[in-house]
Design an enzyme around this catalytic site. Structure first.
Site, PDB file in Angstrom:
ATOM      1  N   ASP A   1       0.829  -1.202   0.000  1.00  0.00           N
ATOM      2  CA  ASP A   1       0.000   0.000   0.000  1.00  0.00           C
ATOM      3  C   ASP A   1       0.872   1.265   0.000  1.00  0.00           C
ATOM      4  OD1 ASP A   1      -2.328   1.405  -0.025  1.00  0.00           O
ATOM      5  OD2 ASP A   1      -2.840   1.047   2.076  1.00  0.00           O
ATOM      6  N   GLY A   2       0.302   2.343  -0.510  1.00  0.00           N
ATOM      7  CA  GLY A   2       0.950   3.651  -0.417  1.00  0.00           C
ATOM      8  C   GLY A   2       1.617   4.129  -1.700  1.00  0.00           C
ATOM      9  N   ASN A   3       1.414   3.412  -2.801  1.00  0.00           N
ATOM     10  CA  ASN A   3       2.009   3.850  -4.071  1.00  0.00           C
ATOM     11  C   ASN A   3       1.469   5.217  -4.490  1.00  0.00           C
ATOM     12  OD1 ASN A   3       3.266   1.392  -4.218  1.00  0.00           O
ATOM     13  ND2 ASN A   3       1.861   0.518  -5.715  1.00  0.00           N
TER      14      ASN A   3
ATOM     15  N   ARG B   1      -0.025   7.582  -2.638  1.00  0.00           N
ATOM     16  CA  ARG B   1       0.409   8.658  -1.738  1.00  0.00           C
ATOM     17  C   ARG B   1       1.861   9.036  -1.995  1.00  0.00           C
ATOM     18  NH1 ARG B   1      -1.794   5.775   3.501  1.00  0.00           N
ATOM     19  NH2 ARG B   1      -2.176   4.159   1.939  1.00  0.00           N
TER      20      ARG B   1
ATOM     21  N   GLU C   1     -11.667  -5.311  -5.768  1.00  0.00           N
ATOM     22  CA  GLU C   1     -12.312  -4.012  -5.511  1.00  0.00           C
ATOM     23  C   GLU C   1     -11.599  -2.866  -6.252  1.00  0.00           C
ATOM     24  OE1 GLU C   1     -11.518  -6.237  -2.939  1.00  0.00           O
ATOM     25  OE2 GLU C   1     -13.594  -6.963  -2.983  1.00  0.00           O
ATOM     26  N   ASN C   2     -10.386  -3.104  -6.729  1.00  0.00           N
ATOM     27  CA  ASN C   2      -9.620  -2.032  -7.379  1.00  0.00           C
ATOM     28  C   ASN C   2     -10.219  -1.569  -8.720  1.00  0.00           C
ATOM     29  OD1 ASN C   2      -6.335  -3.162  -6.212  1.00  0.00           O
ATOM     30  ND2 ASN C   2      -7.648  -1.557  -5.397  1.00  0.00           N
ATOM     31  N   TRP C   3     -11.189  -2.340  -9.256  1.00  0.00           N
ATOM     32  CA  TRP C   3     -11.850  -1.910 -10.502  1.00  0.00           C
ATOM     33  C   TRP C   3     -12.600  -0.602 -10.299  1.00  0.00           C
ATOM     34  CZ3 TRP C   3     -10.192  -4.457 -14.587  1.00  0.00           C
ATOM     35  CH2 TRP C   3      -9.811  -5.795 -14.457  1.00  0.00           C
TER      36      TRP C   3
END
Ligand code: FPP
Length: 250
Positions: free
Chosen positions: A34-36, A38, A81-83
């Site tokens: 996570d955090g790409n 940001r 869920e990323n769609w």
């Protein structure tokens, strides 16, 4: 000493320096990268550049994990869920993963990595599916680290798919136990993760390996994924090694 053995022992020495006991490593590490977004936004860059940097980080971390002696690594590259993200980010991620799958195949193969995927592959662009299938086939007999890319992956969807399979097979109700479900997950030959690492500070599972992670130790770091490096990996392993796993016992 062979070149590879030399690289492995150098990485192991670094891990030991960070407090890792290389004799009792977690067999399987799962990564929530996570955090790409940001990371990129803080630098005034488009989010996709954060994902590109994140991909480079993943390559480095995978090879370090392999060199130190971890047997399995599973990385959450794209959730079911990323769609919901903006179309250009979704398309960019798909392209990035496909390009990576094609260009990294030789690196994976040379390093004896065995590639697997987890997720609903039929929901992916066909060219990406082809690239992933080629990686899986080419590396099928490799005996090094098992690397699973979770893509279009959802933990609940995985359990639903297992249940559908059980019904399809007509398994008798009284014969169904936990193993019946475990045996029908996407990669039943991969052991459950011992350690799950989440970057960028969020204290959530985000539907990742929810069945397999029932007794997994979670380590959360504030570092954004693009900044994550082998030292952070070794720190997480050392933290894991300081935990007492009780599996509900005393
Ligand atoms: C989460 O960061 C990251 C993702 C949704 C994608 C992860 C993908 C990669 C690291 C690239 C993988 C590439 C290959 C080749 C496997 P975020 O976008 O949610 O970050 P944010 O929370 O800061 O917005």
């Amino acid at each position: 000493m062979s070149n590879r053995a030399m690289i492995d022992s150098r990485t192991q020495a670094e891990a030991i320096r960070r407090g890792v006991d290389v004799k009792v490593l977690p067999t399987h590490i799962a990564l929530i990268m996570d955090g790409n977004g940001r990371w990129a936004q803080r630098r005034g860059m488009p989010r996709l550049l954060g994902h590109r940097e994140g991909y480079r980080t993943l390559r480095t971390v995978l090879l370090s994990a392999s060199e130190v002696g971890v047997r399995y690594l599973t990385a959450y590259a794209f959730s079911a869920e990323n769609w919901k993200r903006p179309a250009d980010e979704v398309a960019g991620l798909m392209k990035l993963i496909e390009k990576a799958a094609r260009t990294e195949l030789s690196v994976m193969h040379r390093n004896n990595v065995r590639v697997r995927v987890a997720g609903r592959l039929d929901g992916l662009p066909s060219s990406l599916r082809d690239a992933l299938e080629e990686s899986i086939e080419t590396t099928r007999n490799n005996a090094g680290i098992g690397f699973t890319l979770a893509i279009n992956y959802g933990g609940r969807a995985e359990v639903v798919d297992a249940v559908r399979e059980i019904v399809r097979e007509g398994v008798a109700i009284d014969a169904i136990d936990e193993e019946t479900v475990s045996d029908r997950l996407y990669n039943p030959d991969v052991p459950e993760p011992d350690l799950m690492i989440r970057t960028a500070g969020e204290m959530r599972w985000s539907n990742f390996l929810i069945w397999q992670a029932a007794y997994t130790e979670l380590v959360v770091t504030d570092v954004d994924w693009p900044d994550f490096n082998p030292d952070h990996l070794f720190d997480a392993i050392a933290e894991y090694q300081g935990r007492v796993r009780k599996y509900g016992g005393l």
